[in-house]
Design a protein around this motif. Structure first.
Motif, PDB file in Angstrom:
ATOM      1  N   GLU A 155     167.124  73.037  41.197  1.00 35.21           N
ATOM      2  CA  GLU A 155     166.159  72.297  41.881  1.00 35.21           C
ATOM      3  C   GLU A 155     165.682  71.106  41.000  1.00 35.21           C
ATOM      4  N   SER A 156     165.822  71.326  39.666  1.00 32.86           N
ATOM      5  CA  SER A 156     165.232  70.244  38.849  1.00 32.86           C
ATOM      6  C   SER A 156     165.957  68.967  38.792  1.00 32.86           C
ATOM      7  N   ARG A 157     166.932  68.887  39.440  1.00 37.75           N
ATOM      8  CA  ARG A 157     167.889  68.013  39.599  1.00 37.75           C
ATOM      9  C   ARG A 157     167.404  66.967  40.838  1.00 37.75           C
ATOM     10  N   ARG A 158     166.908  67.595  41.699  1.00 34.45           N
ATOM     11  CA  ARG A 158     166.471  66.760  42.882  1.00 34.45           C
ATOM     12  C   ARG A 158     165.648  65.408  42.507  1.00 34.45           C
ATOM     13  N   SER A 159     164.738  65.278  41.695  1.00 36.61           N
ATOM     14  CA  SER A 159     163.868  64.175  41.201  1.00 36.61           C
ATOM     15  C   SER A 159     164.922  63.020  40.825  1.00 36.61           C
ATOM     16  N   VAL A 160     165.860  63.412  40.061  1.00 39.13           N
ATOM     17  CA  VAL A 160     166.923  62.385  39.552  1.00 39.13           C
ATOM     18  C   VAL A 160     167.828  61.782  40.782  1.00 39.13           C
ATOM     19  N   VAL A 161     168.162  62.641  41.781  1.00 41.76           N
ATOM     20  CA  VAL A 161     168.890  62.384  42.865  1.00 41.76           C
ATOM     21  C   VAL A 161     168.253  61.445  43.582  1.00 41.76           C
ATOM     22  N   LEU A 162     166.913  61.850  43.935  1.00 43.16           N
ATOM     23  CA  LEU A 162     166.273  60.794  44.814  1.00 43.16           C
ATOM     24  C   LEU A 162     165.919  59.670  44.105  1.00 43.16           C
ATOM     25  N   GLU A 163     165.748  59.549  42.734  1.00 41.91           N
ATOM     26  CA  GLU A 163     165.504  58.289  42.183  1.00 41.91           C
ATOM     27  C   GLU A 163     166.786  57.341  42.337  1.00 41.91           C
ATOM     28  N   PHE A 164     167.973  58.137  42.403  1.00 36.24           N
ATOM     29  CA  PHE A 164     169.289  57.319  42.472  1.00 36.24           C
ATOM     30  C   PHE A 164     169.388  56.702  43.946  1.00 36.24           C
ATOM     31  N   GLY A 165     168.583  57.200  44.837  1.00 35.25           N
ATOM     32  CA  GLY A 165     168.870  56.769  46.171  1.00 35.25           C
ATOM     33  C   GLY A 165     169.707  57.648  46.812  1.00 35.25           C
ATOM     34  N   ALA A 166     169.751  58.928  46.629  1.00 34.55           N
ATOM     35  CA  ALA A 166     170.669  59.991  47.506  1.00 34.55           C
ATOM     36  C   ALA A 166     169.757  60.975  47.817  1.00 34.55           C
ATOM     37  N   LYS A 167     170.508  61.945  48.779  1.00 32.62           N
ATOM     38  CA  LYS A 167     169.672  63.159  49.105  1.00 32.62           C
ATOM     39  C   LYS A 167     170.042  64.198  48.416  1.00 32.62           C
ATOM     40  N   PHE A 168     169.100  65.079  48.314  1.00 37.52           N
ATOM     41  CA  PHE A 168     169.399  66.364  47.488  1.00 37.52           C
ATOM     42  C   PHE A 168     169.449  67.691  48.497  1.00 37.52           C
ATOM     43  N   GLN A 169     170.552  68.611  48.254  1.00 35.25           N
ATOM     44  CA  GLN A 169     170.624  69.806  48.842  1.00 35.25           C
ATOM     45  C   GLN A 169     170.742  70.861  48.040  1.00 35.25           C
ATOM     46  N   ALA A 175     176.375  78.550  28.668  1.00 31.20           N
ATOM     47  CA  ALA A 175     176.642  78.445  30.078  1.00 31.20           C
ATOM     48  C   ALA A 175     175.298  78.213  30.802  1.00 31.20           C
ATOM     49  N   ASP A 176     174.275  78.557  30.561  1.00 33.43           N
ATOM     50  CA  ASP A 176     172.957  78.663  31.167  1.00 33.43           C
ATOM     51  C   ASP A 176     172.034  77.512  30.704  1.00 33.43           C
ATOM     52  N   ALA A 177     172.617  76.654  29.792  1.00 34.36           N
ATOM     53  CA  ALA A 177     171.799  75.758  28.927  1.00 34.36           C
ATOM     54  C   ALA A 177     170.998  74.645  29.925  1.00 34.36           C
ATOM     55  N   PRO A 178     169.667  74.612  29.997  1.00 34.13           N
ATOM     56  CA  PRO A 178     168.943  73.916  30.960  1.00 34.13           C
ATOM     57  C   PRO A 178     169.353  72.379  30.462  1.00 34.13           C
ATOM     58  N   GLY A 179     168.909  71.415  31.193  1.00 34.13           N
ATOM     59  CA  GLY A 179     168.953  69.860  31.004  1.00 34.13           C
ATOM     60  C   GLY A 179     170.295  69.353  31.517  1.00 34.13           C
TER      61      GLY A 179
END
Length: 339
Positions: A193-207, A328-332
């Protein structure tokens, strides 16, 4: 072209030695000192300022998961050693020319070079970084090249309904590119879910992948960038009739199950690979590797792309930190090495 004044010493004033990151064995990195020769007539010495860790590919290298049949094809430019170990690997370096032809000294350049504090390379391998792109962000040049090539392979166009499965660096760069297509409906799917803000900033939708209903999408184009069997299954499930699914992940050694039952044949789906080692067929007659990389560096001028850089680590500390960074589970998202 831009030149930087960073108090650079002349070549003669510097020690003829550099340090480079090596993978000595599975999950065992080290910094090695090695001789640094003087540049020849058509070469330059570069002082690295930043380099980026390509998390997916370098994790496979770090784990010794490069298939034997792919050892030659997977060699990086300026790689030393062989797969699996020991090997010096990497391909995302940005720095400043310290020595070489007078008109090159001081230039900011990108090079597909392993992680090393200073190196000598042919001038033909150094791509000048546009003044609109900061050196720090230019480290994403190889990732942007991969994303650009994938968009070309997909043939995505204005108005298309486009889905990207996997919001890693490459998936997000693809989203950034296709969200700029007029009228395109772009959805990015990821479990984080932490990727949502980046996706929205780029003008796409996040699911969120846990809430995503693929049967409701009927996408025109799907990009798979999660490097997982579950992600690939999701990509196939959300593709519409005769749609194209572009596989941008590289899975390394081992088998990845692909669900080709169900509606795969009835929908006449196209599952194709996209790999940056070759220019996409639609551009190959006109585009060289240099032209493609130059364009990728130019496309990195948007300050919003700094959102993809989520951690920095000092070069002196990278051998100690790398197991954590490549877990494998590294954040960021993108991690940079600061020299």
């Amino acid at each position: 072209m831009r030149k930087l004044s960073l108090g650079i010493k002349s070549y003669q004033e510097q020690e003829n030695e550099s340090r480079a990151l090596w993978f000595e064995a599975s999950w065992r990195p080290s910094l090695r000192a090695q001789a640094l020769r003087a540049p020849g007539a058509e070469e330059a010495q570069v002082g690295t300022i930043w380099s980026a860790i390509s998390r997916g590919t370098e994790r496979l290298v770090f784990e010794g998961r490069i298939p034997g049949a792919e050892h030659e094809r997977m060699r990086a430019p300026f790689q030393q050693g062989d797969f699996c170990f020991p090997v010096k690997y990497g391909y995302c370096a940005a720095g400043v020319v310290e020595a070489g032809p007078a008109d090159w000294v001081g230039r900011a350049v990108f090079c597909l070079h392993p992680h090393q504090d200073r190196f000598v390379a042919p001038l033909s391998a150094l791509r000048p970084i546009p003044s609109s792109t900061p050196l720090r962000r230019a480290t994403l040049g190889a990732n942007m090249e991969t994303a650009l090539n994938a968009v070309w392979d997909a043939g995505a166009g204005p108005g298309d309904r486009i889905v990207i499965i996997g919001a890693g660096v490459v998936g997000l760069l693809i989203a950034y590119l296709v969200a700029g297509l007029p009228g395109a409906e772009v959805t990015v799917v990821d479990k984080d879910e932490s990727r949502r803000s980046v996706v929205l900033e780029f003008g796409a939708k996040f699911q969120s992948s846990g809430k995503f209903a693929p049967e409701d999408i009927e996408a025109d184009v799907v990009f798979h960038a999660s490097a997982s069997a579950a992600g690939l299954a999701l990509a196939l499930a959300c593709a519409g009739l005769e749609a194209k699914i572009v596989e941008t992940s590289w899975h390394g050694a081992g088998d990845t199950p692909v669900p080709l039952g169900g509606a795969f044949h009835a929908k006449r789906l196209q599952l194709i690979s996209s790999q940056v080692g070759r220019v996409a067929p639609s551009r190959h007659p006109r585009w060289t590797y240099a032209r493609r990389l130059d364009k990728a560096l130019e496309l990195l001028s948007d300050p919003r792309l700094d959102l993809l850089i989520t951690e920095e680590v000092a070069f002196a500390d990278v051998a100690r930190e790398l197991p954590r960074l490549l877990a494998a589970d590294a954040p960021g998202l993108a991690t940079l090495i600061r020299y």
